[in-house]
Structure formats: C-alpha cells, structure tokens
Design an enzyme around this catalytic site. Structure first.
Site, PDB file in Angstrom:
ATOM      1  CB  CYS A  46      -1.020  -0.184   1.186  1.00 11.95           C
ATOM      2  SG  CYS A  46      -0.193   0.214   2.622  1.00 11.95           S
ATOM      3  CB  CYS A  48       0.451   4.174   4.300  1.00 15.04           C
ATOM      4  SG  CYS A  48      -0.402   2.758   4.782  1.00 15.04           S
TER       5      CYS A  48
END
Length: 137
Positions: A46, A48
């Site tokens: 992802c 993040c």
C-alpha cells in the site's frame, strides 16, 4: 507482472535498508525466539507502506539505540510467515503495514496501520524512537 515488480521493489527497499526478510514460519520462530531485541516491519504494497513505513524503518537503522535484529515479513505475500509473526503480537489485530518491538520474543509495543497511515514519516519515527528508548536500552 506489474504486481510482482511492485512486491519485489518493496522487498528490495527493506533488504537495502539492512532488514532480514523472514519468508517462512520457521525463520520467524528462530529469530523471534532469540534473546535480545527485534524491530519488525510487517510490510505491504500500500501507499502508506511505501511512503511512510518503509522510509521510517530504514531511518531506524541509523538511530543511536539499535535493536539486535531488524526483520520484515510481507503481509499478503509470505502468508505463513506473517501469520506466525502475528501470533507473537498478542492483543493486536492483524495490521499492515505495522511495526512491532519485541524483547526476548515478547511484544513490547506495536504501531498499527492507523498510527502510520495519514501521518508524516517523522511522526512514525518519533514513536519508534520512544519505544526503542523505553524497551531496548
């Protein structure tokens, strides 16, 4: 093919930062049961993870207080290894990316996705430094 490239790049980030990849439950068991301190990154693909967690993990290799072991498991990729790692994180729901601080195989601190996503890397680093200072000195 594209996803394989993304996963490989995420793996390479951590190897280049000096983290050992744990890809089997046996490797997790061996490292987590060693005496000493272990900083674990539960890696993922992802945004993040790439923009916050992995850079924060890399920074921690340069912090004045060092863990004995720097390791990573890859959620969604090395499923059995990740499941084994999470079995050590008692009291915490599965979360990726996330960080765990272990001392002698016992969970001391966890930074979960909600403490990473939407935060600046420096905020994550500061939380990790506080945990390392508290549990690894």
């Amino acid at each position: 093919m594209f996803m394989n490239d993304v996963v490989q790049a995420a793996r390479n980030d951590m190897v280049e930062a000096g983290y050992q990849q744990l890809t089997t439950p046996e490797e997790v068991e061996e490292v987590f049961n060693k005496p000493g301190s272990t900083l674990v990154l539960v890696n993922s693909v992802c945004g993040c993870a790439g923009g916050i967690a992995r850079p924060s993990a890399a920074y921690m290799k340069n912090y004045e207080v060092q863990a004995d072991n720097y390791v990573t498991v890859f959620a969604g990729q090395d499923k059995e290894a990740t499941e084994k790692a999470r079995s050590f994180f008692t009291g915490y729901a599965p979360s990726s990316p996330s960080f765990a601080l272990l001392k002698d195989g016992e969970i001391k601190m966890m930074l979960e996705r909600h403490q990473i996503e939407g935060h600046e890397p420096i905020e994550v680093v500061q939380k990790l430094e506080e945990g390392v200072d508290s549990y690894f000195k």
